[in-house]
Design an enzyme around this catalytic site. Structure first.
Site: not given
Length: 410
Positions: A186, A206, A215, A348, A382
């Site tokens: 996060t 969240e 933050r 997947g 990736k």
């Protein structure tokens, strides 16, 4: 008359049907919709859509031949075809808008997001999807020139070493950042948001906007987060924290902090703010917290569909989408606890749809005596825009801040 003229120009070979951007829905009458469908079918099969071929493809009715013949005979003004096509599309929008208004008035469906999506789709600019290779080359060259001149550039992640590998966040890309709990994912996302000073949209599923605000005070003001949460601030701390507020205001960012939103809400809110304020990127904390509209779907299918729709949203709005993802607990049982792509929960379709997948690993979470304390490994699993590998970035726990390290390891 405009519709019949465009159909006649296509039948006479004076304009290319594949380059018009027209669809069946754009035509107002059922006969014209049928004629257009036949023209499209013939072109797809590489058959010339002339009077004879079009007539033979239509239902066996003696009235079709004179109708098609009159279109061909009376067709004029190919030089004005573009403006006529725009008028056809504009009239379709007016009809569609009336239909939506009627549906809102008479329907028992009270899903406001359904109607917002319908209205937003009407408001989007018509896109052309068929291009010659020559057009593709010209457009790509123009984009290179804009990049060179600084007119077009990807959005920075806020971390120079990562930007060197990814080239920043690219329009239409879906970027997945995956990690186990306590790795700081996060914080990693919020640091990326803080680096985007031009209209970011943050979905915080969240944390409330207050918690996220704390933050950002830490990230922008370099003030330990626990001091902000407990109010244990001296004058210097408060001064630094206050300096964060103008930076937050100047970004013109938006936060949507509903817990566990449906994917349809994500789509509707993103479209709304894109058309209202021109958001430049979407950041989402986190993927597995988004609800699917069909509760009967198995988790892997629901997450797969959500991932596909996030990618489609990135392409539709032509902006990057960055989403956090939770990693399975099974990594805890391995000697090497660095996450792999297959460790992403219900992973997947995520692997297929994502343009980039980054995983985070901080060795100190598992090893108190780690020699890598204060650093985080960002592993590129990736990356369609470059290679895979690993870079280290600096992690400062009190301020929940990620920074560049002097040396890049890749």
């Amino acid at each position: 008359m405009i519709e019949e003229n465009i159909l006649g120009l296509c039948i006479n070979g004076m304009i290319d049907p594949t380059m018009t951007g027209l669809e069946e829905k754009h035509f107002s009458s059922y006969p014209n919709k049928q004629v257009w469908a036949v023209i499209q079918s013939l072109v797809t099969r590489k058959i010339t859509p002339d009077v004879i071929n079009v007539t033979e493809e239509l239902p066996n009715d003696p009235t079709w031949h004179p109708y098609i013949s009159s279109m061909s005979r009376d067709a004029v003004g190919s030089y004005a075809a573009d403006s006529h096509i725009k008028k056809i599309k504009l009239k379709w929008r007016v009809r569609a808008l009336k239909d939506i208004g009627s549906e809102i008035t008479n329907s028992e469906n009270h899903d406001i997001n359904h109607f917002i999506k319908m209205l937003m789709n009407l408001n989007t600019t018509e896109k052309k999807y068929s291009h010659t290779f020559a057009e593709m080359g010209d457009d790509a060259l123009q984009e290179v020139e804009r990049v060179i001149e600084g007119e077009s550039k990807p959005i920075s992640t806020g971390l120079a070493d990562i930007d060197k590998i990814m080239g920043g966040l690219h329009n239409s890309d879906l970027v997945i950042v995956a990690a186990r709990s306590a790795m700081g994912k996060t914080a990693f996302l919020l640091n990326m948001v803080a680096a985007n000073n031009d209209r970011p949209l943050l979905f915080s599923t969240e944390q409330s906007r207050i918690q996220a605000g704390f933050r950002f005070f830490s990230i922008y003001g370099n003030v330990p987060n626990h001091k902000i949460r407990t109010g244990d601030l001296d004058n210097e701390d408060f001064g630094r924290m206050s300096q964060a507020i103008p930076r937050m205001q100047d970004s013109n960012g938006i936060i949507y902090d509903k817990s566990g939103p449906f994917m349809s809400e994500i789509e509707a809110v993103a479209r709304e703010h894109y058309h209202k304020s021109g958001i430049t990127a979407i950041y989402l904390d986190y993927l597995q917290r988004i609800k699917h509209e069909n509760p009967a779907l198995p988790p892997h299918q629901a997450i797969g569909d959500i991932a596909m729709r996030l990618k489609e949203l990135a392409r539709e709005l032509n902006i990057p989408v960055v989403a956090l993802a939770q990693v399975s607990r099974k990594v805890e049982a391995r000697d090497d606890k660095r996450p792999q792509m297959g460790d992403i929960k219900d992973s997947g379709t995520i692997e297929q749809e994502a343009d980039s997948i980054l995983t985070l690993y901080r060795d100190e979470v598992y090893n108190e005596d780690s020699s890598d304390r204060g650093t985080c490994e960002v592993n590129f699993k990736k990356n369609r825009h470059g290679g895979t590998g690993m870079v280290r970035v600096k992690w400062t726990a009190p301020t929940m801040k990620f920074d560049n390290l002097a040396n890049m390891s890749f």
